[in-house]
Write an enzyme that holds these catalytic residues in place. Structure first.
Site, PDB file in Angstrom:
ATOM      1  N   GLY A  34       0.780  -1.236   0.000  1.00 24.82           N
ATOM      2  CA  GLY A  34       0.000   0.000   0.000  1.00 24.82           C
ATOM      3  C   GLY A  34       0.805   1.276   0.000  1.00 24.82           C
TER       4      GLY A  34
ATOM      5  CG  HIS B 152       3.315  -2.347 -15.196  1.00 27.50           C
ATOM      6  ND1 HIS B 152       2.960  -3.554 -14.648  1.00 27.50           N
ATOM      7  CD2 HIS B 152       4.385  -2.577 -15.982  1.00 27.50           C
ATOM      8  CE1 HIS B 152       3.781  -4.493 -15.094  1.00 27.50           C
ATOM      9  NE2 HIS B 152       4.648  -3.922 -15.914  1.00 27.50           N
TER      10      HIS B 152
END
Ligand code: GAR
Length: 220
Positions: free
Chosen positions: A29, A126
């Site tokens: 996270g 990504h």
């Protein structure tokens, strides 16, 4: 979405509004926290309306709860099928009414009906310069291939893996003594900035999509 056809789309966002963001994560996270910090520091005019994890107890969802954000653990293993799990995620999302769904290390593929419902409103990060090295272990793929420059990409999600229209990219030099871990760490620093940069652009500017190109109008 007005004016949309297969090759072009217009933002429905009123740039003057605060962005309502739903964050989907599966683990650490850190991208979620960097977005949260950008909101609390005033860099990003936004609000996190829900955080969803498909893995119970991971650091990202624990932190979301500590921060007092609406945190939902929707364990994919507790659902008989992918679509069954997804329908629970969709139920939470429809209730939270986000402007954008922010995938922050969400390691689940989304079905085409999910993507269709939220077309150009799902964003992913990504850890490579797409279209190079999609899929898992992107940093190791880059290292093994021997590229001298890698980086990260923030992009809209479409039906293909790590392939939708690109919002922001940041490059990172690959060093001779890099391991997958050291390269990942330097890319991650850039990810945190790139995600915030992309969201600030979405909050402050209108955009249109022509083919694969995301074109931002000047901020007002
Ligand atoms: C990040 O490196 C992100 O780019 C990657 O997962 C990590 C999540 O870290 N995502 C993908 O590889 C998606 N294809 P975080 O949980 O600390 O934000």
């Amino acid at each position: 979405m007005s004016g949309e056809d297969s090759n072009s789309a217009l933002s429905t966002q009123d740039p003057a509004l605060t962005l309502r963001l739903a964050v989907l994560l599966s683990g650490r996270g850190s991208n979620f926290l960097s977005i949260h910090n950008a909101i609390t520091s005033g860099t990003l005019k936004g609000e996190i309306v829900c955080v969803i994890s498909n893995r119970p107890g991971v650091p990202g969802i624990v932190r979301a709860r500590e921060l007092g954000l609406p945190a939902h653990e929707i364990d994919h293993k507790a659902h008989p099928s992918r679509l069954d799990h997804e329908s629970e995620v969709l139920r939470v999302l429809r209730e939270a009414k986000p402007d954008y769904i922010v995938l922050a290390g969400y390691m689940r593929l989304l079905s085409s009906s999910f993507i269709d419902e939220w077309r150009h409103r799902i964003i992913n990060i990504h850890p490579s310069l797409l279209p190079a090295f999609p899929g898992v272990d992107a940093q190791k793929q880059a290292l093994d291939y021997g590229v001298k420059i890698s980086g990260c990409t923030v992009h809209f999600v479409d039906e293909n893996l790590d392939a939708g229209p690109i919002l922001v990219q940041r490059s990172v030099e690959v060093r001779g003594d890099d391991t997958a871990e050291t390269l990942s760490a330097r890319i991650l620093e850039q990810e945190h900035q790139a995600y915030v940069e992309a969201l600030v652009k979405l909050a402050e500017s209108r955009f249109r999509i022509e083919g694969r190109r995301v074109i931002f109008d000047a901020a007002r």
